[in-house]
Design an enzyme around this catalytic site. Structure first.
Site, PDB file in Angstrom:
ATOM      1  N   SER A 124      35.112  36.825  24.533  1.00  0.00           N
ATOM      2  CA  SER A 124      34.909  37.824  25.573  1.00  0.00           C
ATOM      3  C   SER A 124      33.660  38.608  25.204  1.00  0.00           C
ATOM      4  CB  SER A 124      36.111  38.760  25.670  1.00  0.00           C
ATOM      5  OG  SER A 124      35.829  39.869  26.509  1.00  0.00           O
ATOM      6  N   ARG A 125      33.066  39.279  26.173  1.00  0.00           N
ATOM      7  CA  ARG A 125      31.946  40.151  25.859  1.00  0.00           C
ATOM      8  C   ARG A 125      32.420  41.446  25.212  1.00  0.00           C
ATOM      9  NH1 ARG A 125      28.667  38.930  31.496  1.00  0.00           N
ATOM     10  NH2 ARG A 125      27.599  37.074  30.743  1.00  0.00           N
ATOM     11  N   LEU A 148      34.983  31.538  34.430  1.00  0.00           N
ATOM     12  CA  LEU A 148      34.185  32.690  34.843  1.00  0.00           C
ATOM     13  C   LEU A 148      34.091  32.779  36.373  1.00  0.00           C
ATOM     14  CD1 LEU A 148      31.242  32.222  32.314  1.00  0.00           C
ATOM     15  CD2 LEU A 148      32.936  34.070  32.266  1.00  0.00           C
ATOM     16  N   HIS A 179      29.235  29.908  36.818  1.00  0.00           N
ATOM     17  CA  HIS A 179      29.539  28.546  36.374  1.00  0.00           C
ATOM     18  C   HIS A 179      28.268  27.774  36.003  1.00  0.00           C
ATOM     19  CE1 HIS A 179      33.618  28.425  38.712  1.00  0.00           C
ATOM     20  NE2 HIS A 179      33.588  29.339  37.765  1.00  0.00           N
ATOM     21  N   LYS A 191      36.978  25.402  39.517  1.00  0.00           N
ATOM     22  CA  LYS A 191      36.464  25.116  40.854  1.00  0.00           C
ATOM     23  C   LYS A 191      36.050  26.431  41.532  1.00  0.00           C
ATOM     24  CE  LYS A 191      39.857  27.224  42.638  1.00  0.00           C
ATOM     25  NZ  LYS A 191      39.587  28.443  43.426  1.00  0.00           N
ATOM     26  N   ARG A 250      36.910  38.109  44.128  1.00  0.00           N
ATOM     27  CA  ARG A 250      36.863  37.206  45.290  1.00  0.00           C
ATOM     28  C   ARG A 250      36.259  37.877  46.516  1.00  0.00           C
ATOM     29  NH1 ARG A 250      41.677  36.487  42.622  1.00  0.00           N
ATOM     30  NH2 ARG A 250      42.294  34.336  42.074  1.00  0.00           N
TER      31      ARG A 250
END
Length: 337
Positions: A38-39, A76, A81, A99, A167
């Site tokens: 993780s960052r 991610l 991607h 996907k 999203r």
């Protein structure tokens, strides 16, 4: 004799990894999760402790540089991607990426080229294709169980409650079509066994600029049509129907059926019969297939060019929406198989 094991690194602490893919790798016969990144180092450490992962890293770069890792799983946001797949390939890591594989067909082909240049495998994580019911439906259609295929219908909708969800962000590749409609496009192409030549679509846009709902029609050769709708603002619906001259097949919970037995409904006139398919973990089947391909040096069942073809249809659907719902040729998306 001990079976070879693929050593996996998880690039981010996304929920899909925690809830589905990581447990699938841990349960698989040929893979093990050795690290997560993780960052935020503290977040990576907490995630690793909860998921039973031995190593946590505070940057994605550290994960890619780790020589103890053979393959990377990338969950991610959609817009990330492309760059992280290319970086992973340049570090000699095999890549299973969520996907849709990228935002555009050109990005997919660049990712494929990077994987090929660095001698690594790349596959899109469309898990439903590895469930035995999906295989059975396609086999029945190919064997003529419904006569000549004429119509495919599908739906994938759900209600998104959090306004800060990724999203809903256009800069991260959000939208109903990219998130769940891509399944409908993919299953339509899979069942048809060919590529659509043109499409039409309509969408309802959110205030943030992504498609909250989208309905589309795909036109295939041999007069086959596929209609679907997808949404992030409706109750959960998840089904696929294929109809032909002699009957129809219908499945519910089509993309995430769970691990228990699941039915295929066979409709012929007013008669209905049901075939039960033994359950399976489609995520585990997917990661085992990918690991087998890496360990044996064989090509995945679904190479990156297949993902590019799916995105060509998605691009044409968005183009149709922008044109007011008019017919749009898929070839205009710029993808050439």
């Amino acid at each position: 004799m001990t079976e070879p094991m693929l050593r996996w690194g998880i690039l981010s602490t996304a929920n899909i990894g925690r809830g589905a893919v990581i447990p699938a790798i841990q349960a698989s016969r040929n893979g093990q999760v050795v690290a997560v990144a993780s960052r935020d180092a503290a977040r990576a450490a907490a995630f690793a402790a909860h998921a039973g992962i031995p190593v946590s890293l505070g940057s994605y770069e550290a994960l890619l540089a780790d020589s103890a890792i053979d393959a990377i799983y990338i969950p991610l946001p959609n817009s990330l991607h492309h760059p992280w797949t290319i970086r992973a390939a340049e570090h000699g890591k095999h890549i299973l990426c969520e996907k849709p594989l990228a935002l555009t067909t050109s990005e997919c082909l660049e990712m494929e080229a990077a994987a090929r240049a660095n001698g690594v495998q790349l596959m899109e994580a469309f898990m439903y294709r590895f469930h035995p019911r999906t295989t059975r439906v396609v086999d029945l259609i190919r064997a003529g169980a419904i006569g000549q295929l004429k119509s495919i219908r599908s739906a994938f909708t759900f209600r998104l409650s959090r306004p800060d969800n990724i999203r809903l962000r256009p800069d991260l590749g959000g939208g109903a079509l990219m998130d769940v409609g891509c399944y409908c496009v993919n299953v339509s192409r899979t069942i048809a066994g060919t590529e659509p030549t043109r499409v039409q679509a309509w969408a309802e846009w959110t205030s943030g600029g992504v498609d909250g709902r989208l309905a589309g029609t795909l036109f295939f050769p041999d007069d086959i049509t596929a209609q679907f709708d997808c949404a992030m603002s409706m109750e959960r619906r998840e089904w696929v129907e294929a109809a032909g001259t002699d009957g129809a097949l219908r499945v519910t919970s089509a993309f995430v059926p769970g691990t228990g037995p699941v039915p295929i409904e066979h409709h012929r006139g007013r008669d209905l019969t049901t075939e039960s398919i033994l359950g399976a973990d489609e995520y585990q089947a997917m990661v085992e297939h990918f690991a087998d391909c890496v360990l044996t040096g064989t090509t995945p069942r679904y190479p990156a060019k297949e993902a590019a073809a799916n995105l060509a249809v998605i691009a044409a659907l968005y183009a149709s929406v922008r044109s007011g719902g008019g017919p749009t040729d898929v070839a205009d998306s710029g993808f050439v198989r």
